[in-house]
Design an enzyme around this catalytic site. Structure first.
Site, PDB file in Angstrom:
ATOM      1  N   HIS A 579      -2.281   9.506  -0.362  1.00 13.50           N
ATOM      2  CA  HIS A 579      -2.212  10.751  -1.128  1.00 13.50           C
ATOM      3  C   HIS A 579      -3.578  11.308  -1.489  1.00 13.50           C
ATOM      4  O   HIS A 579      -3.757  12.513  -1.581  1.00 13.50           O
ATOM      5  CB  HIS A 579      -1.323  10.557  -2.350  1.00 13.50           C
ATOM      6  CG  HIS A 579       0.114  10.600  -1.962  1.00 13.50           C
ATOM      7  ND1 HIS A 579       0.954   9.531  -2.056  1.00 13.50           N
ATOM      8  CD2 HIS A 579       0.826  11.581  -1.391  1.00 13.50           C
ATOM      9  CE1 HIS A 579       2.131   9.862  -1.575  1.00 13.50           C
ATOM     10  NE2 HIS A 579       2.083  11.097  -1.168  1.00 13.50           N
ATOM     11  N   ARG A 686       8.852  19.084  -0.718  1.00 14.52           N
ATOM     12  CA  ARG A 686       9.066  17.651  -0.985  1.00 14.52           C
ATOM     13  C   ARG A 686       9.746  17.532  -2.351  1.00 14.52           C
ATOM     14  O   ARG A 686       9.080  17.429  -3.380  1.00 14.52           O
ATOM     15  CB  ARG A 686       7.740  16.903  -1.003  1.00 14.52           C
ATOM     16  CG  ARG A 686       7.081  16.726   0.352  1.00 14.52           C
ATOM     17  CD  ARG A 686       5.789  15.914   0.221  1.00 14.52           C
ATOM     18  NE  ARG A 686       5.374  15.315   1.461  1.00 14.52           N
ATOM     19  CZ  ARG A 686       4.361  15.774   2.226  1.00 14.52           C
ATOM     20  NH1 ARG A 686       3.692  16.831   1.860  1.00 14.52           N
ATOM     21  NH2 ARG A 686       4.044  15.143   3.336  1.00 14.52           N
ATOM     22  N   ARG A 722      13.580  19.499   1.895  1.00 15.62           N
ATOM     23  CA  ARG A 722      13.953  18.137   2.264  1.00 15.62           C
ATOM     24  C   ARG A 722      14.683  17.529   1.076  1.00 15.62           C
ATOM     25  O   ARG A 722      14.198  17.603  -0.056  1.00 15.62           O
ATOM     26  CB  ARG A 722      12.700  17.330   2.581  1.00 15.62           C
ATOM     27  CG  ARG A 722      12.982  15.860   2.686  1.00 15.62           C
ATOM     28  CD  ARG A 722      11.795  15.124   3.213  1.00 15.62           C
ATOM     29  NE  ARG A 722      10.828  14.837   2.174  1.00 15.62           N
ATOM     30  CZ  ARG A 722       9.628  14.321   2.418  1.00 15.62           C
ATOM     31  NH1 ARG A 722       9.247  14.080   3.652  1.00 15.62           N
ATOM     32  NH2 ARG A 722       8.801  14.053   1.445  1.00 15.62           N
ATOM     33  N   ASN A 838       3.782  11.623   9.896  1.00 10.52           N
ATOM     34  CA  ASN A 838       3.175  10.538   9.102  1.00 10.52           C
ATOM     35  C   ASN A 838       4.014   9.280   9.241  1.00 10.52           C
ATOM     36  O   ASN A 838       3.509   8.195   9.536  1.00 10.52           O
ATOM     37  CB  ASN A 838       3.110  10.915   7.616  1.00 10.52           C
ATOM     38  CG  ASN A 838       2.386  12.216   7.386  1.00 10.52           C
ATOM     39  OD1 ASN A 838       1.611  12.638   8.215  1.00 10.52           O
ATOM     40  ND2 ASN A 838       2.653  12.861   6.264  1.00 10.52           N
ATOM     41  N   ASP A 839       5.300   9.428   9.017  1.00  7.96           N
ATOM     42  CA  ASP A 839       6.168   8.252   9.127  1.00  7.96           C
ATOM     43  C   ASP A 839       6.444   7.894  10.581  1.00  7.96           C
ATOM     44  O   ASP A 839       6.493   6.724  10.931  1.00  7.96           O
ATOM     45  CB  ASP A 839       7.487   8.495   8.379  1.00  7.96           C
ATOM     46  CG  ASP A 839       7.328   8.187   6.900  1.00  7.96           C
ATOM     47  OD1 ASP A 839       6.727   7.137   6.578  1.00  7.96           O
ATOM     48  OD2 ASP A 839       7.762   8.994   6.064  1.00  7.96           O
ATOM     49  N   ARG A 849       1.135   3.216   6.921  1.00  4.99           N
ATOM     50  CA  ARG A 849       0.316   4.432   6.876  1.00  4.99           C
ATOM     51  C   ARG A 849      -0.797   4.370   5.836  1.00  4.99           C
ATOM     52  O   ARG A 849      -1.767   5.112   5.911  1.00  4.99           O
ATOM     53  CB  ARG A 849       1.200   5.669   6.647  1.00  4.99           C
ATOM     54  CG  ARG A 849       1.988   5.624   5.381  1.00  4.99           C
ATOM     55  CD  ARG A 849       3.085   6.679   5.388  1.00  4.99           C
ATOM     56  NE  ARG A 849       2.686   7.925   4.782  1.00  4.99           N
ATOM     57  CZ  ARG A 849       3.506   8.942   4.547  1.00  4.99           C
ATOM     58  NH1 ARG A 849       4.771   8.859   4.907  1.00  4.99           N
ATOM     59  NH2 ARG A 849       3.087  10.032   3.978  1.00  4.99           N
ATOM     60  N   CYS A 886       5.958  18.749  10.427  1.00  2.00           N
ATOM     61  CA  CYS A 886       5.502  18.930   9.044  1.00  2.00           C
ATOM     62  C   CYS A 886       4.635  17.775   8.560  1.00  2.00           C
ATOM     63  O   CYS A 886       4.265  17.720   7.396  1.00  2.00           O
ATOM     64  CB  CYS A 886       6.683  19.144   8.104  1.00  2.00           C
ATOM     65  SG  CYS A 886       7.798  17.747   8.053  1.00  2.00           S
TER      66      CYS A 886
HETATM   67  C1  PEP Z   1       6.093  12.621   7.202  1.00  2.00           C
HETATM   68  O1  PEP Z   1       6.502  11.465   7.151  1.00  2.00           O
HETATM   69  O2  PEP Z   1       5.389  13.060   8.149  1.00  2.00           O
HETATM   70  C2  PEP Z   1       6.412  13.577   6.137  1.00  2.00           C
HETATM   71  C3  PEP Z   1       6.147  14.860   6.250  1.00  2.00           C
HETATM   72  O3  PEP Z   1       6.966  13.065   5.003  1.00  2.00           O
HETATM   73  P1  PEP Z   1       6.124  12.288   3.848  1.00  2.00           P
HETATM   74  O4  PEP Z   1       4.651  12.366   4.190  1.00  2.00           O
HETATM   75  O5  PEP Z   1       6.453  12.993   2.579  1.00  2.00           O
HETATM   76  O6  PEP Z   1       6.690  10.920   3.941  1.00  2.00           O
HETATM   77 MG    MG Z   2       8.018  10.937   5.678  1.00  2.02          MG
END
Ligand code: PEP
Ligand code: MG
Length: 952
Positions: A579, A686, A722, A838-839, A849, A886
């Site tokens: 973050h 989010r 989401r 990201n995930d 991550r 995203c």
């Molecule tokens: C992701 O996982 O790419 C995503 C956009 O969700 P978050 O970063 O909130 O897990």
């Molecule tokens: Mg995610």
């Protein structure tokens, strides 16, 4: 959390023997979906290892560690056997409490259960109970113990009058959760009773949740109603729990020992006088518990039996634990400790038996109390492990370090290190008064400093972090405790730091991750005050814009930064999707993270050149490199300015292909900036951030109002929301979730909300209601199977019958490889996909991550991730559906042409990145991008992909 309810109870059962009883119980657990069929063998195996008879006609059958994977959900089921069942050794059971638990929750269940049972003999009453209600009352109505421990005592608290002292006492009771908020006001209405020797007594039953006694003494001589006031007892009274204590107190007053309480300088002394704790001179011994599942029923039983062999009192407590010491001879008391592996136990024994009892108990605990135990890592072993780490040295002049690109841009400036330094200070102080004065000056300075930060912060979230810091500084609990230590001769530094460290430790031990993270805030303010006390000034900030070098940057550190002074951020640890990196991007400061510990050895002032896009750090670069970088930075500046001027134009490739550029936000307050920066819609709201901003789940109306604000701000542009994505490593404070070994692979996202339909339905209803004809897109996080998607879709469609919505699309996030691989099936049913890179990257590459060292390799441009994106887009387009991205990858200038070339229709990025991403799209043609993407799919590493893009 264990809650006993009537639905869990089956009355009037019969079983010829223990085996039949276990069978009945297993049937019940299976029928209620808590366990798999095979759990019965776990119950039997556990009984074979040792009876689960608890005493008082109660047994607590549960599985073995080997059968834990047969547990689907934690829970208990209670069977009443009015005719009794022989549980072996002539022990008759009238109530069997079957426990289904996956891990340490087991211990927590036992702890709560045994606390509820207390010490009374309930067996016959449980047998005679004729309704589930009555049986439940027996379990819940068992006498509760009086809460009285060190936390309930405040010595020398600052108070100007009687009312203030009452308020202090009530506050201690409130903090121990004995009473509700209004108790202080209740006590102010009650007539105080003088006990003699300057001691006073107040009590009430109103708003009491559990019985507790607080004792406070004032910091200066005081009088009340013409008599001295040396100490005040505040009792939260419930039932007879306080009876024994009251009798001891009367005896004490008759013996003329009341003054000992008013003059006490340590909380332990008060507890000793009141008889709440054992005399300090009883011998004690400590040992860490190594049993994998803590002090659960079997080892506890072995311990209690051993203790019963000694003729005298033996108690045990958890060092650093919150509760007091309990008798080792009582099985239920031992269980109520809830001791876990790694916690240190302290045994205290009567002097007459201590020489024999303590070594025997320690040896038994060390041997595992009948269980095989894996020894705890020894401190020396840990030190050895540290010693073998290769020595590190500061990076040399001219060296180039590869790190994780966290926020794009080029920064040039001197290194400014903010590394925690050890402080040196005396442990003993001059005099209590002098030390108090020094501390209050330091507190005043730090408070003023923080006030400046509050006033300077433009973001609400950041302001709130500092307001919390101010509240922590003003917490009378902390200052009272420090004051007590000052009176005992400690220096201001030593007193302050030991109180802060104890509070931080306690906070960090909380199960709830979010609350536990508050420990970092406590330590943060602790160090600020300490630095002030030690006269250590933070290193002088260079006059020119500098590159901040830190071990790791927390969001609050970034929040404290002045973007005008900080040209760039460099950290030794951390990952690109942490973050803090997201916050750095939002502030527009170029950043590199995870550069390794050597950067912390850089001398302050070393010239640095940081390339936040390529992930490179040049140390003391030569003139030519600097010249090139400066040129590049200036070009980038110009490009950004040009991009900003065109931010409201659509993003069209050179050959006219439109790519939608949307914004990611976390609350309605972010919409205005997004629109101002040229967002064509919101691509990711989010919603968990909205939930996290509330002390409890926001109700439907609150949510609806928030979603309406977002739609209002969008002026007809689409909103992609989401649904709640919590669980795993992102728990909500008010949603207790069982601890998991691998939270990223656990109950998170849609898996969690599908388990709690009322919460999910409330959110969906609020969303549907807020739409009012405006374009609403709802997507579900972490979907990994077609069934999950269908369950979520069906729930939404059902609610849509109640609340019609004109322009609604339903889709899923592609964050799990299985969803990408199933895209050809899912694409037939969804309206769209949004790829959460990201995930998706962490699950594809099996790299956490946020991993401090590995996340450098968690690059979304990895060809394996690109293959999954390719599958997703092809499947979607084959069925006429659209695809967005995203995750953070969408804002990476090198990734934009690859994603567009793969056919991605929409990119959703932070508001500040929108102009740059739009400008990037305008730099290439779709045909170039397509050929680039095909080449990228054919190489073997993200570095090769990046090289391909850079070569274009
Ligand atoms: C992701 O996982 O790419 C995503 C956009 O969700 P978050 O970063 O909130 O897990
Ligand atoms: Mg995610």
């Amino acid at each position: 959390m264990l809650e006993l309810t009537v639905e869990q109870i089956s009355m009037g059962q019969g079983a010829v023997d223990k085996s039949a009883a276990l069978q009945l119980l297993a049937q019940q657990l299976v029928a209620d979906g808590l366990v798999a069929e095979g759990y019965l063998s776990g119950l039997q195996a556990r009984e074979a290892q040792g009876s689960t008879f608890l005493g008082q006609g109660i047994a607590i059958p549960h599985g073995t560690p080997e059968t834990r994977d047969q547990v689907f959900a934690t829970g208990v089921r209670l069977l009443q056997f009015p005719h009794g069942v022989d549980w072996g050794d002539g022990q008759i059971v009238y109530l069997a409490i079957g426990i289904a638990a996956k891990s340490d929750e087991h211990l927590r269940l036992l702890q709560l259960l045994t606390r509820a049972l207390g010490e009374t003999d309930l067996g016959q009453a449980l047998r005679r109970a004729t309704s589930a209600d009555a049986l439940l009352k027996l379990l819940q109505g068992a006498p509760q113990e009086l809460a009285l421990d060190a936390q309930m005592i405040g010595l020398g608290v600052s108070a100007d009058d009687f009312e203030e002292l009452v308020w202090r006492g009530a506050r201690l009771l409130r903090q121990a959760d004995c009473v509700s908020n209004g108790f202080a006001a209740v006590l102010q209405q009650v007539d105080a009773l003088p006990l003699g020797d300057g001691l006073w007594w107040l009590h009430s039953e109103q708003t009491v949740k559990r019985p507790g006694l607080a004792f406070v003494t004032p910091d200066k001589p005081m009088r009340y109603l013409g008599q001295p006031l040396n100490g005040l007892f505040c009792l939260a009274s419930l039932g007879e729990a306080h009876q024994a204590l009251l009798e001891r107190l009367c005896a004490l007053l008759i013996e003329g020992r009341g003054q000992e309480l008013g003059r006490a300088t340590s909380r332990r002394a008060v507890l000793e006088v009141l008889g709440g704790e054992l005399p300090a001179d009883w011998p004690s011994a400590r040992i860490a518990l190594a049993n994998a599942h803590g002090l659960h029923a079997r080892p506890a039983k072995a311990l209690a039996q051993l203790a019963k062999g000694f003729d005298g009192e033996i108690r045990v407590r958890i060092v650093d634990g919150q509760g007091g010491a309990v008798s080792v001879k009582s099985l239920s008391k031992l269980l109520s400790l809830g001791a876990r592996r790694g916690q240190e136990l302290e045994f205290v024994a009567e002097p007459g038996i201590a020489d024999d009892a303590l070594p025997a108990l320690l040896a038994a605990v060390q041997a595992g109390l009948g269980e095989d135990v894996e020894p705890l890592p020894a401190v020396s072993a840990r030190l050895e492990a540290l010693e073998v780490e290769p020595p590190i040295s500061a990076p040399l002049s001219g060296s180039l370090i590869q790190a994780i690109p966290a926020a794009p841009g080029i920064a040039i400036g001197p290194a400014h290190l903010q590394v925690l330094q050890p402080f040196d200070y005396p442990l003993r102080g001059e005099s209590a008064n002098a030390e108090r004065e020094r501390l209050s000056t330091a507190l005043r300075e730090v408070r003023r400093d923080i006030q400046g930060l509050v006033e300077r912060s433009t973001s609400k979230a950041i302001r709130e972090i500092f307001i919390t810091h101010q509240e922590m500084l003003d917490d009378p609990e902390l200052t009272d405790e420090v004051d007590t230590r000052l009176k005992q001769g400690e220096s201001a530094e030593a007193a302050w730091m030991s109180v802060i460290e104890a509070a931080a430790k306690q906070q960090a031990s909380l199960q709830d991750t979010l609350l536990a993270e508050r420990a970092a805030d406590l330590r943060d303010i602790g160090r600020r005050v300490l630095a002030q006390l030690c006269g250590v000034q933070p290193p002088q900030e260079p006059s020119e814009p500098y590159i901040l070098v830190m071990e790791e940057v927390g969001p609050s550190d970034v929040a404290r930064l002045d973007p005008a002074r900080v040209a760039g951020i460099l950290t030794a640890r951390g990952g690109a999707t942490a973050h803090s990196a997201i916050v750095a991007r939002a502030l527009g400061i170029p950043a590199l993270v995870g550069a390794g510990p050597a950067v912390l050895l850089l001398a302050s002032g070393t010239p640095l050149l940081l390339d936040g896009q390529r992930g490179r750090l040049h140390v003391d670069a030569d003139a030519a490199t600097l010249q090139r970088a400066t040129q590049e930075r200036d070009n980038r500046e110009q490009r950004l300015q040009a991009a900003a001027a065109q931010r409201h134009e659509p993003a069209l490739t050179r050959d006219g292909h439109a790519v939608e550029v949307f914004a990611n936000i976390g609350e309605s307050a972010g919409v205005a900036l997004a629109v101002e920066q040229g967002a064509e819609g919101i691509g990711l709201l989010r919603t968990e951030l909205i939930f996290m901003a509330h002390p409890q789940a926001p109700d439907e109306a609150t949510q609806e109002a928030e979603y309406r604000r977002v739609l209002d701000g969008l002026g007809g542009r689409p909103l992609l929301v989401r649904t709640l994505d919590v669980g795993g490593d992102k728990p909500l404070p008010y949603w207790p979730i069982a601890k998991e070994e691998n939270p990223f692979l656990g109950v998170r996202g849609i898996r969690l909300t599908l388990q709690r339909p009322p919460i999910m339905e409330a959110q969906l209803r609020a969303l549907l209601r807020s739409a009012d004809g405006r374009p609403l897109r709802i997507m579900f996080p972490m979907v990994g199977s077609v069934d999950e998607w269908r369950a979520a879709r069906d729930m939404t469609e059902r609610l849509r019958l109640e609340i019609p919505v004109a322009d609604l699309q339903l889709g899923i996030m592609i964050e799990v490889p299985s969803a990408a691989l199933l895209a050809p099936v899912l694409a037939k049913e969804v309206d769209f996909f949004s790829i959460g890179t990201n995930d998706l990257t962490q699950y594809t590459l099996a790299i956490d991550r946020g991993h401090p060292t590995l996340s450098a390799q968690a690059d979304g441009l990895h060809p394996a991730v690109l293959q999954l994106i390719d599958i997703t887009v092809r499947a979607a387009h084959a069925h006429g559906k659209w695809v967005g991205v995203c995750g953070e990858l969408a804002a990476d200038p090198l990734a934009v042409p690859v994603l567009v070339g793969l056919g991605v229709d929409e990119l959703s990025v932070s508001a500040r990145s929108i102009p740059e991403v739009k400008a990037r799209v305008r730099e290439f043609s779709l045909s170039e991008a397509r050929s680039l993407a095909q080449q990228a799919l054919a190489v073997g590493s993200p570095a090769q992909v990046r090289a391909l893009v850079e070569a274009v």
